[in-house]
Design an enzyme around this catalytic site. Structure first.
Site, PDB file in Angstrom:
ATOM      1  N   ASP A   7     -43.230  -9.847 -22.707  1.00 16.66           N
ATOM      2  CA  ASP A   7     -43.586  -9.941 -23.510  1.00 16.66           C
ATOM      3  C   ASP A   7     -42.635  -8.859 -23.250  1.00 16.66           C
ATOM      4  O   ASP A   7     -41.981  -7.792 -22.991  1.00 16.66           O
ATOM      5  CB  ASP A   7     -44.370  -8.760 -24.073  1.00 16.66           C
ATOM      6  CG  ASP A   7     -45.045  -9.084 -25.786  1.00 16.66           C
ATOM      7  OD1 ASP A   7     -44.413  -9.783 -26.390  1.00 16.66           O
ATOM      8  OD2 ASP A   7     -45.333  -7.843 -25.963  1.00 16.66           O
ATOM      9  N   ASP A   9     -41.675  -6.996 -27.339  1.00 18.01           N
ATOM     10  CA  ASP A   9     -41.233  -6.154 -27.876  1.00 18.01           C
ATOM     11  C   ASP A   9     -42.769  -5.159 -28.016  1.00 18.01           C
ATOM     12  O   ASP A   9     -44.217  -5.502 -27.347  1.00 18.01           O
ATOM     13  CB  ASP A   9     -41.754  -5.913 -29.415  1.00 18.01           C
ATOM     14  CG  ASP A   9     -40.944  -7.243 -30.648  1.00 18.01           C
ATOM     15  OD1 ASP A   9     -40.064  -6.789 -30.131  1.00 18.01           O
ATOM     16  OD2 ASP A   9     -41.441  -8.091 -31.352  1.00 18.01           O
TER      17      ASP A   9
HETATM   18 MG   LIG Z   1     -46.073  -6.450 -27.364  1.00 16.08          MG
END
Ligand SMILES: [Mg+2]
Ligand SMILES: [Zn+2]
Length: 176
Positions: A7, A9
């Site tokens: 992922d 962020d």
């Molecule tokens: Mg995230």
């Protein structure tokens, strides 16, 4: 192949509840760029799957998102590594798409791109949606405590979730 999916962020860069809307707001977490470079130099392909509903919400445009990802690639390249495929979901939560996590569409896109099975591939995230996307396609769910990770940890997690402090700790583990 040695494939690791991340992922973005809260795993690679600082997250914000107000979204990451500009290149200035895209700030790598300590040790994250170095961790990706270390993995890459050791033969790992490091791909990224990121929900970017801020696009659908009009908070920033695709050119801005591309600039963030160019910066990431540049920083990793400076340390001798390479970032693999980056896929993003541009949709909002009500668009009914198949890519927005917890749906596993982006993981499937990455698997198709590399023509490799997803079974057991580590997918590293900081949110429950990341873990659920991983489980949906039999990836190994991995939670980091960075970003929203501590918040995610405060609730019950899927059985078998691996937990690490941050991306650097994951690189340490995979490069043992
Ligand atoms: Mg995230
Ligand atoms: Zn989508």
């Amino acid at each position: 192949m040695k494939l690791l999916i991340l992922d973005r962020d809260g795993v690679i860069n600082y997250d914000s509840d107000a979204y990451i809307k500009s290149l200035d707001e895209w700030i790598p977490l300590p040790g994250a760029v170095e961790a990706i470079a270390r993995l890459s130099k050791a033969g790992w392909t490091v791909a990224v799957a990121t929900n970017q509903s801020g696009l659908a919400r009009g908070y920033y445009d695709l050119a801005t998102l591309d600039a963030m990802h160019a910066r990431l690639r540049e920083l990793v390249a400076e340390q001798g590594g390479e970032v693999g495929l980056i896929v993003h979901c541009p949709h909002g939560p009500d668009d009914g798409c198949t890519c927005r996590k917890p749906k596993p569409g982006m993981l499937q896109q990455i698997a198709a791109h590399y023509a490799t099975p997803l079974d057991g591939i580590w997918f590293v995230g900081d949110s429950r949606g990341d873990l659920d996307a991983a489980l949906a396609v039999h990836c190994q769910p991995v939670l980091v405590k960075t970003g929203k990770g501590e918040r995610t940890l405060s609730k019950p997690l899927p059985a078998g979730t691996l937990i690490f402090d941050d991306l650097a700790a994951i690189a340490d583990q995979l490069l043992l």
